[in-house]
Design a protein around this motif. Structure first.
Motif, PDB file in Angstrom:
ATOM      1  N   GLY A   1      -5.250  -3.880  -0.517  1.00  0.00           N
ATOM      2  CA  GLY A   1      -5.253  -2.443  -0.292  1.00  0.00           C
ATOM      3  C   GLY A   1      -4.073  -1.998   0.557  1.00  0.00           C
ATOM      4  O   GLY A   1      -3.233  -2.791   0.963  1.00  0.00           O
ATOM      5  N   LEU A   2      -4.027  -0.712   0.823  1.00  0.00           N
ATOM      6  CA  LEU A   2      -2.966  -0.132   1.638  1.00  0.00           C
ATOM      7  C   LEU A   2      -3.317  -0.240   3.113  1.00  0.00           C
ATOM      8  O   LEU A   2      -4.424   0.086   3.522  1.00  0.00           O
ATOM      9  CB  LEU A   2      -2.780   1.338   1.285  1.00  0.00           C
ATOM     10  CG  LEU A   2      -2.042   1.625  -0.015  1.00  0.00           C
ATOM     11  CD1 LEU A   2      -2.348   3.024  -0.488  1.00  0.00           C
ATOM     12  CD2 LEU A   2      -0.552   1.447   0.168  1.00  0.00           C
TER      13      LEU A   2
ATOM     14  N   PHE B   1      -7.609   4.217   3.279  1.00  0.00           N
ATOM     15  CA  PHE B   1      -7.760   4.096   1.835  1.00  0.00           C
ATOM     16  C   PHE B   1      -8.859   3.105   1.492  1.00  0.00           C
ATOM     17  O   PHE B   1      -9.067   2.104   2.207  1.00  0.00           O
ATOM     18  CB  PHE B   1      -6.448   3.613   1.204  1.00  0.00           C
ATOM     19  CG  PHE B   1      -5.380   4.665   1.179  1.00  0.00           C
ATOM     20  CD1 PHE B   1      -4.608   4.922   2.294  1.00  0.00           C
ATOM     21  CD2 PHE B   1      -5.164   5.428   0.041  1.00  0.00           C
ATOM     22  CE1 PHE B   1      -3.637   5.909   2.291  1.00  0.00           C
ATOM     23  CE2 PHE B   1      -4.191   6.415   0.019  1.00  0.00           C
ATOM     24  CZ  PHE B   1      -3.437   6.658   1.138  1.00  0.00           C
ATOM     25  N   GLY B   2      -9.553   3.394   0.405  1.00  0.00           N
ATOM     26  CA  GLY B   2     -10.434   2.396  -0.153  1.00  0.00           C
ATOM     27  C   GLY B   2      -9.620   1.237  -0.704  1.00  0.00           C
ATOM     28  O   GLY B   2      -8.394   1.328  -0.835  1.00  0.00           O
ATOM     29  N   SER B   3     -10.301   0.179  -1.049  1.00  0.00           N
ATOM     30  CA  SER B   3      -9.616  -1.029  -1.522  1.00  0.00           C
ATOM     31  C   SER B   3      -9.115  -0.888  -2.957  1.00  0.00           C
ATOM     32  O   SER B   3      -8.371  -1.737  -3.436  1.00  0.00           O
ATOM     33  CB  SER B   3     -10.536  -2.234  -1.403  1.00  0.00           C
ATOM     34  OG  SER B   3     -11.750  -1.976  -2.080  1.00  0.00           O
ATOM     35  N   GLY B   4      -9.521   0.185  -3.623  1.00  0.00           N
ATOM     36  CA  GLY B   4      -9.001   0.444  -4.960  1.00  0.00           C
ATOM     37  C   GLY B   4      -9.883  -0.095  -6.060  1.00  0.00           C
ATOM     38  O   GLY B   4     -10.636  -1.058  -5.889  1.00  0.00           O
TER      39      GLY B   4
ATOM     40  N   GLN C   1       1.610  -2.580   1.254  1.00  0.00           N
ATOM     41  CA  GLN C   1       0.652  -3.029   0.243  1.00  0.00           C
ATOM     42  C   GLN C   1       1.036  -4.441  -0.179  1.00  0.00           C
ATOM     43  O   GLN C   1       2.055  -4.645  -0.837  1.00  0.00           O
ATOM     44  CB  GLN C   1       0.656  -2.084  -0.962  1.00  0.00           C
ATOM     45  CG  GLN C   1      -0.413  -2.398  -1.988  1.00  0.00           C
ATOM     46  CD  GLN C   1      -0.419  -1.393  -3.136  1.00  0.00           C
ATOM     47  OE1 GLN C   1       0.633  -0.963  -3.613  1.00  0.00           O
ATOM     48  NE2 GLN C   1      -1.597  -0.980  -3.570  1.00  0.00           N
TER      49      GLN C   1
ATOM     50  N   TYR D   1       3.215   2.752   5.048  1.00  0.00           N
ATOM     51  CA  TYR D   1       2.111   1.909   4.628  1.00  0.00           C
ATOM     52  C   TYR D   1       2.681   0.669   3.958  1.00  0.00           C
ATOM     53  O   TYR D   1       3.743   0.701   3.340  1.00  0.00           O
ATOM     54  CB  TYR D   1       1.206   2.637   3.627  1.00  0.00           C
ATOM     55  CG  TYR D   1       0.238   3.611   4.255  1.00  0.00           C
ATOM     56  CD1 TYR D   1       0.617   4.915   4.547  1.00  0.00           C
ATOM     57  CD2 TYR D   1      -1.064   3.224   4.555  1.00  0.00           C
ATOM     58  CE1 TYR D   1      -0.283   5.808   5.124  1.00  0.00           C
ATOM     59  CE2 TYR D   1      -1.968   4.110   5.123  1.00  0.00           C
ATOM     60  CZ  TYR D   1      -1.570   5.401   5.407  1.00  0.00           C
ATOM     61  OH  TYR D   1      -2.465   6.272   5.976  1.00  0.00           O
TER      62      TYR D   1
ATOM     63  N   SER E   1       4.301   4.032  -7.678  1.00  0.00           N
ATOM     64  CA  SER E   1       3.768   4.544  -6.418  1.00  0.00           C
ATOM     65  C   SER E   1       2.442   5.268  -6.656  1.00  0.00           C
ATOM     66  O   SER E   1       1.939   5.316  -7.768  1.00  0.00           O
ATOM     67  CB  SER E   1       4.789   5.471  -5.777  1.00  0.00           C
ATOM     68  OG  SER E   1       4.379   5.852  -4.496  1.00  0.00           O
TER      69      SER E   1
ATOM     70  N   PHE F   1       5.608   1.679   1.526  1.00  0.00           N
ATOM     71  CA  PHE F   1       5.648   3.077   1.122  1.00  0.00           C
ATOM     72  C   PHE F   1       5.880   3.979   2.323  1.00  0.00           C
ATOM     73  O   PHE F   1       5.159   3.879   3.326  1.00  0.00           O
ATOM     74  CB  PHE F   1       4.333   3.495   0.451  1.00  0.00           C
ATOM     75  CG  PHE F   1       4.068   2.811  -0.864  1.00  0.00           C
ATOM     76  CD1 PHE F   1       3.211   1.729  -0.928  1.00  0.00           C
ATOM     77  CD2 PHE F   1       4.682   3.247  -2.036  1.00  0.00           C
ATOM     78  CE1 PHE F   1       2.959   1.093  -2.134  1.00  0.00           C
ATOM     79  CE2 PHE F   1       4.444   2.618  -3.241  1.00  0.00           C
ATOM     80  CZ  PHE F   1       3.580   1.535  -3.289  1.00  0.00           C
TER      81      PHE F   1
ATOM     82  N   LEU G   1      -7.581   4.954  -6.216  1.00  0.00           N
ATOM     83  CA  LEU G   1      -7.937   4.810  -4.811  1.00  0.00           C
ATOM     84  C   LEU G   1      -8.452   6.129  -4.247  1.00  0.00           C
ATOM     85  O   LEU G   1      -7.939   7.190  -4.590  1.00  0.00           O
ATOM     86  CB  LEU G   1      -6.723   4.381  -3.973  1.00  0.00           C
ATOM     87  CG  LEU G   1      -6.023   3.083  -4.351  1.00  0.00           C
ATOM     88  CD1 LEU G   1      -4.767   3.385  -5.148  1.00  0.00           C
ATOM     89  CD2 LEU G   1      -5.655   2.289  -3.108  1.00  0.00           C
TER      90      LEU G   1
END
Lengths: 112, 115
Positions: free
Chosen positions: A43-44, B106-109, A38, A36, B42, A90, B92
């Motif tokens: 976002g990821l 994943f959501g945008s956080g 970032q 991934y 992380s 990541f 997230l």
């Protein structure tokens, strides 16, 4: 149990030169592996995934990774770095429970 | 792949208060995951949320601090309770959108700052 180790916390390359981000994994099961990216304040985004099909996986934006079971590695490469590749990367392993385990991340710096 | 709408995107909260983060998925999913990303670090899994059952928490995370709801197959909330500055992180949510070409989404956080 699964674990993942990213061997470099920071990698710096010049624009147009190859990129290599190293990742080793440990898994009791046949793992699913992911990379991934970032970008700052973003976002990821999934770059690529390996799920026991072809060992050489091609992803987005010219990235690819090779699964080497004998070396328990899943290194990420790109032939020619672009300024927009500067980000945090990541390496991630997934176990049978669906839980993702993230490596500590590698910061890629691309110099003009 | 699944699309996740997460809110709020950021918040600044007073210590001792609580914040609830919401994630809405555009399709039904069995498991939803909540992660924390502390500054410069992380992602660490907080818990796995299944519809109709208690969430499963990882070592170091407890339900009293991070209660989770999962009322249906498209929605989940995470509450950060009795906040302290150490809770300042990005939170997230994630779902397994795995198909041949897709991985986890994943959501945008939610960027949380506790003052």
């Amino acid at each position: 149990a699964q674990s993942v180790t990213q061997l470099d916390s920071h990698v710096s390359v010049s624009e147009g030169t190859p990129v290599l981000l190293r990742c080793n994994y440990s898994s009791s099961y046949s793992p699913s592996l992911f990379w991934y990216v970032q970008h700052p304040n973003k976002g990821l985004q999934l770059l690529l995934k390996y799920t026991s099909a072809a060992t050489l996986v091609k992803g987005i934006n010219g990235f690819e990774a090779e699964f080497k079971k004998s070396e328990t590695s899943f290194h990420l490469t790109k032939p020619s770095a672009h300024m927009s590749d500067a980000a945090e990367y990541f390496c991630v392993v997934s176990g049978y429970t669906g839980k993702l385990i993230f490596g500590q991340g590698t910061t890629l710096q691309v110099k003009p | 792949s699944a699309v996740i709408s997460q809110k709020p995107s950021r918040d600044i909260c007073q210590r001792g208060t609580s914040l609830t983060i919401q994630c809405q998925v555009d399709s039904q999913v069995t498991m939803m995951f909540w992660y924390r990303q502390q500054p410069g670090q992380s992602l660490t899994l907080i818990a796995t949320a299944n519809q109709g059952s208690e969430a499963t928490y990882e070592s170091g995370f407890v339900i009293d601090k991070f209660p989770i709801s999962r009322p249906n197959l498209t929605f989940s909330t995470l509450t950060v309770s009795n906040m302290s500055p150490e809770d300042s992180s990005i939170y997230l949510c994630s779902v397994d959108g795995s198909t041949e070409n897709y991985g986890y989404t994943f959501g945008s956080g939610t960027r949380l700052t506790v003052v």
